[in-house]
Design a protein around this motif. Structure first.
Motif, PDB file in Angstrom:
ATOM      1  N   ARG A 203       2.013  21.872 114.477  1.00  0.00           N
ATOM      2  CA  ARG A 203       0.996  22.768 114.021  1.00  0.00           C
ATOM      3  C   ARG A 203       0.919  22.578 112.545  1.00  0.00           C
ATOM      4  O   ARG A 203      -0.404  22.635 112.122  1.00  0.00           O
ATOM      5  CB  ARG A 203       1.334  24.286 114.503  1.00  0.00           C
ATOM      6  CG  ARG A 203       0.203  25.078 114.014  1.00  0.00           C
ATOM      7  CD  ARG A 203       0.384  26.392 114.879  1.00  0.00           C
ATOM      8  NE  ARG A 203       0.623  26.551 116.200  1.00  0.00           N
ATOM      9  CZ  ARG A 203      -0.137  26.277 117.131  1.00  0.00           C
ATOM     10  NH1 ARG A 203      -1.491  26.460 116.906  1.00  0.00           N
ATOM     11  NH2 ARG A 203       0.103  26.406 118.459  1.00  0.00           N
TER      12      ARG A 203
ATOM     13  N   SER B  22       3.206  24.461 125.656  1.00  0.00           N
ATOM     14  CA  SER B  22       2.466  24.627 124.450  1.00  0.00           C
ATOM     15  C   SER B  22       3.437  25.077 123.287  1.00  0.00           C
ATOM     16  O   SER B  22       3.184  24.599 122.150  1.00  0.00           O
ATOM     17  CB  SER B  22       1.444  25.684 124.620  1.00  0.00           C
ATOM     18  OG  SER B  22       1.989  26.967 125.168  1.00  0.00           O
ATOM     19  N   SER B  23       4.625  25.629 123.549  1.00  0.00           N
ATOM     20  CA  SER B  23       5.593  26.129 122.427  1.00  0.00           C
ATOM     21  C   SER B  23       6.168  24.916 122.050  1.00  0.00           C
ATOM     22  O   SER B  23       6.441  24.959 120.718  1.00  0.00           O
ATOM     23  CB  SER B  23       6.697  26.987 123.255  1.00  0.00           C
ATOM     24  OG  SER B  23       7.524  26.253 123.929  1.00  0.00           O
TER      25      SER B  23
ATOM     26  N   PRO C  84       3.389  28.049 128.774  1.00  0.00           N
ATOM     27  CA  PRO C  84       4.284  28.446 127.434  1.00  0.00           C
ATOM     28  C   PRO C  84       5.381  27.344 127.047  1.00  0.00           C
ATOM     29  O   PRO C  84       5.480  27.130 125.914  1.00  0.00           O
ATOM     30  CB  PRO C  84       4.798  29.857 127.578  1.00  0.00           C
ATOM     31  CG  PRO C  84       4.006  30.377 128.882  1.00  0.00           C
ATOM     32  CD  PRO C  84       3.708  29.397 129.852  1.00  0.00           C
ATOM     33  N   GLU C  85       5.934  26.903 128.134  1.00  0.00           N
ATOM     34  CA  GLU C  85       7.189  25.757 127.777  1.00  0.00           C
ATOM     35  C   GLU C  85       6.436  24.528 127.212  1.00  0.00           C
ATOM     36  O   GLU C  85       7.040  23.826 126.619  1.00  0.00           O
ATOM     37  CB  GLU C  85       7.946  25.643 128.868  1.00  0.00           C
ATOM     38  CG  GLU C  85       7.504  25.031 130.159  1.00  0.00           C
ATOM     39  CD  GLU C  85       6.713  26.248 131.038  1.00  0.00           C
ATOM     40  OE1 GLU C  85       6.792  25.904 132.238  1.00  0.00           O
ATOM     41  OE2 GLU C  85       6.586  27.104 130.863  1.00  0.00           O
TER      42      GLU C  85
ATOM     43  N   GLU D  55       4.718  23.741 118.505  1.00  0.00           N
ATOM     44  CA  GLU D  55       4.773  24.135 117.281  1.00  0.00           C
ATOM     45  C   GLU D  55       5.206  23.698 116.138  1.00  0.00           C
ATOM     46  O   GLU D  55       4.600  23.712 114.975  1.00  0.00           O
ATOM     47  CB  GLU D  55       5.775  25.630 117.507  1.00  0.00           C
ATOM     48  CG  GLU D  55       5.045  26.770 118.464  1.00  0.00           C
ATOM     49  CD  GLU D  55       3.744  27.185 117.864  1.00  0.00           C
ATOM     50  OE1 GLU D  55       3.783  27.462 116.447  1.00  0.00           O
ATOM     51  OE2 GLU D  55       2.810  27.305 118.659  1.00  0.00           O
TER      52      GLU D  55
END
Length: 172
Positions: free
Chosen positions: A164, A157-158, A154-155, A161
């Motif tokens: 995106r 892919s976050s 998650p660290e 953001e």
């Protein structure tokens, strides 16, 4: 309508057009605003389950004069395999390469049209297996690859953001 013309209509009806996949702004392979990169445009073919692209690699990406650097060939194959996961949509469910195996069969010349394609072999939970190939203008396979793709922590892919909203298809 004759039987022959009816056959043509039926064939046209079942043929699916290629769908353009979104591109990011800065990616080395697909980044539409990365003028130092390859700027490759990718297309999904849902009828075959493949992602495809045509590319022409300039001399500035050579390893030896007239020959595309092997790292650039691997980059094209790697990008294709990541995009094979997106053929049916799901552009928010991105995986990263955990393992990449490339088999170089022939030298890849610079400045010629190349065909890159990839497909999903198997997906299970947080992992997927994909394969890809790069073909020369005469149809010969110049390189093949297989990859194990995995969901990033998650660290990682976050951090994507902020980009995106810029992951889209732009008409050129």
């Amino acid at each position: 309508m004759t039987a022959r013309s009816r056959d043509r209509v039926d064939c046209a009806a079942i043929m699916s057009p290629l769908e353009r996949q979104p591109s990011s702004r800065t990616c080395f392979v697909c980044g539409r605003d990365n003028h130092e990169g390859l700027r490759v445009r990718w297309f999904s073919d849902r009828s075959t389950g493949e992602v495809r692209a045509d590319a022409c690699v300039g001399e500035r990406f050579n390893g030896f004069p007239g020959i595309v650097h092997g790292g650039i060939v691997a980059s094209l194959l790697d990008e294709a395999m990541g995009r094979a996961l997106l053929v049916t949509g799901g552009f928010d469910d991105l995986l990263v390469t955990a393992r990449l195996e490339v088999l170089y069969r022939r030298p890849v010349p610079t400045g010629v049209p190349l065909a890159v394609s990839a497909r999903l072999l198997h997906r299970s939970g947080r992992r997927a297996q994909t394969s890809a190939e790069l073909r020369l203008p005469d149809g010969a396979v110049a390189a093949q690859a297989e990859a194990l793709m995995a969901r990033p922590p998650p660290e990682v892919s976050s951090a994507w953001e902020a980009e995106r909203p810029h992951w889209r298809v732009d008409e050129e």
